[in-house]
Structures are given as structure tokens and as C-alpha cells.
Design a protein around this motif. Sequence first.
Motif, PDB file in Angstrom:
ATOM      1  N   VAL A 275       3.273 -15.708  42.753  1.00 27.93           N
ATOM      2  CA  VAL A 275       4.477 -16.550  42.693  1.00 27.93           C
ATOM      3  C   VAL A 275       5.243 -16.346  43.998  1.00 27.93           C
ATOM      4  CG1 VAL A 275       6.624 -17.023  41.482  1.00 27.93           C
ATOM      5  CG2 VAL A 275       4.586 -16.341  40.193  1.00 27.93           C
ATOM      6  N   HIS A 276       5.354 -17.384  44.810  1.00 28.61           N
ATOM      7  CA  HIS A 276       5.932 -17.233  46.145  1.00 28.61           C
ATOM      8  C   HIS A 276       7.410 -17.610  46.215  1.00 28.61           C
ATOM      9  CE1 HIS A 276       2.522 -16.189  48.813  1.00 28.61           C
ATOM     10  NE2 HIS A 276       1.810 -16.676  47.815  1.00 28.61           N
ATOM     11  N   ARG A 277       7.900 -18.434  45.291  1.00 28.31           N
ATOM     12  CA  ARG A 277       9.320 -18.794  45.323  1.00 28.31           C
ATOM     13  C   ARG A 277       9.882 -18.791  43.905  1.00 28.31           C
ATOM     14  NH1 ARG A 277       8.886 -17.292  49.519  1.00 28.31           N
ATOM     15  NH2 ARG A 277       9.126 -18.313  51.545  1.00 28.31           N
ATOM     16  N   THR A 278      11.098 -18.242  43.780  1.00 28.36           N
ATOM     17  CA  THR A 278      11.800 -18.204  42.494  1.00 28.36           C
ATOM     18  C   THR A 278      13.279 -18.474  42.745  1.00 28.36           C
ATOM     19  OG1 THR A 278      12.111 -15.809  42.734  1.00 28.36           O
ATOM     20  CG2 THR A 278      10.216 -16.539  41.431  1.00 28.36           C
ATOM     21  N   PHE A 279      13.888 -19.270  41.872  1.00 27.94           N
ATOM     22  CA  PHE A 279      15.305 -19.604  42.033  1.00 27.94           C
ATOM     23  C   PHE A 279      15.972 -19.724  40.662  1.00 27.94           C
ATOM     24  CE2 PHE A 279      13.134 -21.460  45.711  1.00 27.94           C
ATOM     25  CZ  PHE A 279      13.851 -20.886  46.743  1.00 27.94           C
TER      26      PHE A 279
ATOM     27  N   ASN B 105      18.555 -21.658  38.213  1.00 29.44           N
ATOM     28  CA  ASN B 105      19.067 -23.026  38.085  1.00 29.44           C
ATOM     29  C   ASN B 105      20.589 -23.023  38.085  1.00 29.44           C
ATOM     30  OD1 ASN B 105      16.197 -23.082  36.997  1.00 29.44           O
ATOM     31  ND2 ASN B 105      16.700 -25.264  37.030  1.00 29.44           N
ATOM     32  N   ALA B 106      21.162 -24.221  38.202  1.00 29.96           N
ATOM     33  CA  ALA B 106      22.615 -24.334  38.381  1.00 29.96           C
ATOM     34  C   ALA B 106      23.407 -23.800  37.193  1.00 29.96           C
ATOM     35  CB  ALA B 106      22.999 -25.799  38.651  1.00 29.96           C
ATOM     36  N   ASP B 107      22.806 -23.765  36.003  1.00 32.09           N
ATOM     37  CA  ASP B 107      23.546 -23.293  34.820  1.00 32.09           C
ATOM     38  C   ASP B 107      23.524 -21.770  34.679  1.00 32.09           C
ATOM     39  OD1 ASP B 107      20.939 -22.836  34.132  1.00 32.09           O
ATOM     40  OD2 ASP B 107      20.946 -24.091  32.336  1.00 32.09           O
ATOM     41  N   ARG B 108      22.807 -21.067  35.588  1.00 29.20           N
ATOM     42  CA  ARG B 108      22.711 -19.605  35.620  1.00 29.20           C
ATOM     43  C   ARG B 108      21.869 -19.012  34.491  1.00 29.20           C
ATOM     44  NH1 ARG B 108      28.713 -17.160  37.036  1.00 29.20           N
ATOM     45  NH2 ARG B 108      29.437 -18.803  38.429  1.00 29.20           N
ATOM     46  N   HIS B 109      21.471 -19.789  33.523  1.00 25.43           N
ATOM     47  CA  HIS B 109      20.774 -19.270  32.347  1.00 25.43           C
ATOM     48  C   HIS B 109      19.263 -19.469  32.410  1.00 25.43           C
ATOM     49  CE1 HIS B 109      24.651 -18.590  30.724  1.00 25.43           C
ATOM     50  NE2 HIS B 109      24.925 -19.860  30.478  1.00 25.43           N
ATOM     51  N   HIS B 110      18.781 -20.137  33.452  1.00 30.74           N
ATOM     52  CA  HIS B 110      17.353 -20.430  33.556  1.00 30.74           C
ATOM     53  C   HIS B 110      16.852 -20.097  34.952  1.00 30.74           C
ATOM     54  CE1 HIS B 110      18.772 -22.993  30.204  1.00 30.74           C
ATOM     55  NE2 HIS B 110      17.601 -22.700  29.675  1.00 30.74           N
ATOM     56  N   VAL B 111      15.539 -19.901  35.042  1.00 33.87           N
ATOM     57  CA  VAL B 111      14.876 -19.576  36.305  1.00 33.87           C
ATOM     58  C   VAL B 111      13.701 -20.519  36.485  1.00 33.87           C
ATOM     59  CG1 VAL B 111      13.438 -17.857  37.483  1.00 33.87           C
ATOM     60  CG2 VAL B 111      15.568 -17.153  36.385  1.00 33.87           C
ATOM     61  N   SER B 112      13.500 -20.982  37.725  1.00 33.45           N
ATOM     62  CA  SER B 112      12.335 -21.802  38.065  1.00 33.45           C
ATOM     63  C   SER B 112      11.447 -21.020  39.024  1.00 33.45           C
ATOM     64  CB  SER B 112      12.773 -23.116  38.720  1.00 33.45           C
ATOM     65  OG  SER B 112      13.561 -23.879  37.836  1.00 33.45           O
ATOM     66  N   SER B 113      10.131 -21.081  38.792  1.00 36.97           N
ATOM     67  CA  SER B 113       9.187 -20.335  39.630  1.00 36.97           C
ATOM     68  C   SER B 113       8.083 -21.265  40.116  1.00 36.97           C
ATOM     69  CB  SER B 113       8.585 -19.164  38.846  1.00 36.97           C
ATOM     70  OG  SER B 113       7.962 -19.619  37.660  1.00 36.97           O
ATOM     71  N   PHE B 114       7.578 -20.986  41.337  1.00 41.38           N
ATOM     72  CA  PHE B 114       6.600 -21.845  41.998  1.00 41.38           C
ATOM     73  C   PHE B 114       5.428 -20.969  42.428  1.00 41.38           C
ATOM     74  CE2 PHE B 114      10.927 -23.170  42.544  1.00 41.38           C
ATOM     75  CZ  PHE B 114      10.930 -24.536  42.268  1.00 41.38           C
ATOM     76  N   SER B 115       4.216 -21.345  42.005  1.00 38.40           N
ATOM     77  CA  SER B 115       3.090 -20.418  42.100  1.00 38.40           C
ATOM     78  C   SER B 115       1.869 -21.030  42.766  1.00 38.40           C
ATOM     79  CB  SER B 115       2.724 -19.923  40.700  1.00 38.40           C
ATOM     80  OG  SER B 115       1.535 -19.175  40.709  1.00 38.40           O
ATOM     81  N   ASP B 116       0.983 -20.125  43.204  1.00 32.07           N
ATOM     82  CA  ASP B 116      -0.302 -20.548  43.759  1.00 32.07           C
ATOM     83  C   ASP B 116      -1.255 -21.057  42.682  1.00 32.07           C
ATOM     84  OD1 ASP B 116       0.501 -19.980  46.278  1.00 32.07           O
ATOM     85  OD2 ASP B 116      -0.733 -18.181  46.558  1.00 32.07           O
ATOM     86  N   ASP B 117      -0.901 -20.920  41.404  1.00 27.52           N
ATOM     87  CA  ASP B 117      -1.755 -21.476  40.352  1.00 27.52           C
ATOM     88  C   ASP B 117      -1.491 -22.975  40.155  1.00 27.52           C
ATOM     89  OD1 ASP B 117       0.652 -21.614  39.032  1.00 27.52           O
ATOM     90  OD2 ASP B 117       0.134 -20.161  37.463  1.00 27.52           O
ATOM     91  N   LYS B 118      -0.725 -23.575  41.116  1.00 27.34           N
ATOM     92  CA  LYS B 118      -0.457 -25.022  41.176  1.00 27.34           C
ATOM     93  C   LYS B 118       0.506 -25.489  40.094  1.00 27.34           C
ATOM     94  CE  LYS B 118      -5.256 -25.454  42.660  1.00 27.34           C
ATOM     95  NZ  LYS B 118      -6.572 -26.051  42.373  1.00 27.34           N
ATOM     96  N   THR B 119       1.291 -24.570  39.547  1.00 25.70           N
ATOM     97  CA  THR B 119       2.234 -24.942  38.494  1.00 25.70           C
ATOM     98  C   THR B 119       3.657 -24.530  38.855  1.00 25.70           C
ATOM     99  OG1 THR B 119       2.038 -22.861  37.248  1.00 25.70           O
ATOM    100  CG2 THR B 119       0.454 -24.624  36.734  1.00 25.70           C
ATOM    101  N   VAL B 120       4.591 -25.248  38.258  1.00 21.26           N
ATOM    102  CA  VAL B 120       6.012 -24.895  38.308  1.00 21.26           C
ATOM    103  C   VAL B 120       6.417 -24.551  36.880  1.00 21.26           C
ATOM    104  CG1 VAL B 120       8.349 -25.710  38.799  1.00 21.26           C
ATOM    105  CG2 VAL B 120       6.444 -26.453  40.239  1.00 21.26           C
TER     106      VAL B 120
END
Length: 529
Positions: free
Chosen positions: A125-129, A131-146
Motif C-alpha cells: 500500500v503506497h498511499r493512505t489518506f 477522508n474529510a469526515d475524519r472517521h474513514h481512511v482511503s488506501s491505494f495499493s499495488d493490488d490495483k484496488t482502492v
Amino acid sequence: MSKFKQTNAQIYAKTATVLSPDTVYWKKLGVPTLVKEFGAIDYIDFSPVEPYQFAVTASVRVQIYNPVTKLVVKNISKFQEGAHGGSYRNDGKLLVAGDDQGKVRVFDVNTKSILRIFDGHKAPVHRTFFNADRHHVSSFSDDKTVRYWDIATEKHIKTFSEHSDYIRAGCTSPVSPNIIVSGGYDKKINMYDTRTKEKVLSLDNGSPVESLIFLPSGGIFISAGGTSVNVYDALAGGRKIAQLSQHHKTITCLQLASEGKRLLSGSLDRHVKIYDIATYQVVHTIDNSNAVLSLGVSKNDDTLVTGMVDGLIAIHRRDVDKDKDGEMKKFRQSKARARYDNIFQSADEQIVEFRHDRIEQYDRMLRKYEYSKALDRVMLPSVMGKTPEKTVALIKELIRRKGLDRALTGRTHAFLVRFINFLVRNIGDYRFTPALVDAANILLDVYEADFEQFAGTEVGKILINLSRRLKKEEQIISDFLEVQGLLEMISAAADVNQAVNEDDEAEWALDEELQPSVNAQKQAVINID
């Protein structure tokens, strides 16, 4: 004997360098302090709250630095393999990072303890952020999924599998908690809404996407890929607004500065380019000792950090004391200038008052109700060209008195050509538009029965020009209304975000009591602090 005339080489001398305000501003960052890390610098992120500490992700850890002392104050080394993309939440209390095992970890910045572990990706997983509501996280991976995660329950909510290659770039909307944008090595940029099952927008970036970032409004996002930076309008279906090609090697990272008014791009060509968001022009360039992989800027622009491929981080720190001295000097100069201006203010006012009693000739004619003569007076070339506001003011007064139709009746072709030309030339000026549109309508009403005799004459041609100009103004107004609609959408999104913030205020208060989950407590990693 005549004197020999020497060759003038001065004509080829280099011109003096013009220092723009941006050049002066960014040069105050001064000579950087170099710090060696244990591996290539993957990501740099600044805390959004004072004292604006910054997190450097490299090798198997995330280190947090003090921007003033330039020393490590916290060391988060609870990764078994390489760490990636350590980024702060917008309150600076939590930090999220991915790793080569495909796990996403949420840390308490103060205690360095692991609060949540999200396990589900099958590749790094190369990028993680957050979300604007502070209660969730989005992750971006080499397995081609978000993937989209819920912090409270430590559960996976949604997976988007729209890419066909590694996903190395991503960002979340700063105003909407539901919008996520991802960029992959398949050259695609996809936008997702977590309330739907599939992507809502897909774009071809033309080259593998290395970095993505939203502008603060949430309506525009920017991508870096190859040697170009592309600017897209999300509200207009992903229309490309601009393409910036100022680097000659791959651009690896993007950041915003000066409250979103400046864009920074770092590249393998060792340069950091600074752009003006309003014009998309380069306003300054910062050179580095090696290829740039990541960069970060503090909220107040006092610290700029670049991370390089050889493990060095360059910490540029603004000399705050010098800035304060410069501000005091400008303040003293402005006060001196104000005193100088006040010396002549009373004399200027007396001159204005002396001239105020002078009555214009067209006003004298208005007093006698000689509307046609008054209009003739302001339709002189010297008045129309130098002071069109006088002409429009009289036209507006005649409309108010319901006398413009009388002043226009029975006019010669030469006068009508001059009058219509004035309308065509000035109707686009926002100050004059309402009055001149009314004047055009009155003119058409007065000569409605005489249009046939104008055919083929100069008056007829000028009337056609007036018609075209009015259509052009109508199109401009339509475009402005479209822009107004887009701005209202942005404002509505901000209002919704504010409402969500107010509704969730009680939940955010519980963040201070957020305890490590059972899964996080089981995590056993050797800590090298």
C-alpha cells in the motif's frame, strides 16, 4: 587625425535580473539543512496544526521532525517491512501509513501507539489518506484496488477495482467525505463516490500517474505523470484546464502552498517548480542535490522539506526575524507615505469644492427641458471618448425623465450612426450595461416603423453590429451563469461538509478517548527507539 571609435560591447551586456515578489518570498527560505535517512524518502507530510511538525516516511519507519530544531522528536518504527505514505489527519492527532505487507495502520501521534490495523490488501500500500469526515481512511495499493475503511469499527466498507496496473497515487476531497481520486500506472485517473458501487469519472492522463492533489475548493484536482502536470475540472466532467510541462524528467510529487495559491512540483531532474495557481506560470525554482521523490510545505510556508532518492532530506527554513524586520520597514514607509499624502489632502479638497460649483452645459439644457440639445452635447467625440460616463449619466437621466424617446426622434443618419456606435462600444462595460440596454430598446421602439428605409445604409449595418454585440453579451451572461452554478455547487458542498462537522462534533470529541483495537494490541514488533 580623427579619433578611433571603439566597439560598443555594452549593447550585448546581460540585462539585470528582475526579482519578482515570489522570488523574493521563496528565496528567504535560505540554505537548506541536510539530514540523512536510512533509505529513499517515500513521503513527507506536515501536521496542519502548530508547531507544524513534519512526518518523513522512509525505509521501515515514520520519523516526526521539529521544523525549528530540525531534530527527530518521535520515531514510529512499528513496521515489519517498508513503510509508505505516512499522512496526518486534518486535526494533527492521528497519522495513517501503509506498508509492503498490504496493511494500513492508524497511529496516535502523541503516544506513537497503533490504534487500528486494516488488513485486506494483497500487495504493498503506497498511499493512505484520511477522508474529510475524519472517521474513514482511503488506501491505494499495488493490488490495483482502492479500499475505504471505517476507523471506529476497524471494518472494510468498500473496494474499487477499476485499475489494471499498480495504483501509486491518490487523494481524498477536502470538502466531501465521499469523494476519492486514484491514479495508476495504467495511465488512468478514476474518481469514486463511496455512496455508489462504481467509478463516477475516468480520465486518460497520457502517462503513469505519480501524484494527485485536490485544490482547497474540491472542484479541481491536479495530477503529475511523466514530465507534465495536468489540471482537471471535476465539476465539468473532468475537463482538462491546463497542462504544465516545465520539467525534463519524471515528476514525482505535488504539494500546495500559500493557502492553495501556489502549486509545487518535484521531479527526478532535481528541481522543485513553484507555480501561480491563477496563471499556471512558474514563479520560482528551487534546486536540489539529487532527484526529488517527495516534498512537503508547512501551512504558514515557513518550512519546505524535500526528500531525495539517496535518503537525504533538505529542510529549508524561513528566517522569521528577517521577515519581521522587513515588515516593520514596510510599515514605517507606509506611515511616512500616509503623512506625505495628508499634507496635500486639504488643498485637494478645496480645489474639488471650488470646481464643484461649475455647471455643465448639458445640465443647463436639462433645466430648460431641451433634451435633444443636451443629448447632442454629450454625443460629441471629445465627451464620448474621454468621459463616456458623462454620456451614460445623461442617457440614464433622460430615461428617468421619460425623455430619451423625444431626444432620439427625427435624428439624422449621421447622429444615429454615432449613437449606435457608442452603444456597441460601451454596452459591454458592466457599469453602463443596464442603462445602455434600456437605451437600445428605446431606440428600436422609436424607429421601429423606419427599419425598411435603413436597409443597405450605414445605419442598417451598424444596427446589425449592435444585434451581434447583444448576442455576444447574452452568451457571456450565459457563461457567467454557468460559472455561478458551479460556484454554488462548491458552496453547497462546503455547507454540507460544515453540517457534517457540526453533527459529528460529539463523535470527534471521543477521538481523544480512542483506544487501540484488539487487533492492534496483538501487534508485536521490535521497537528500536
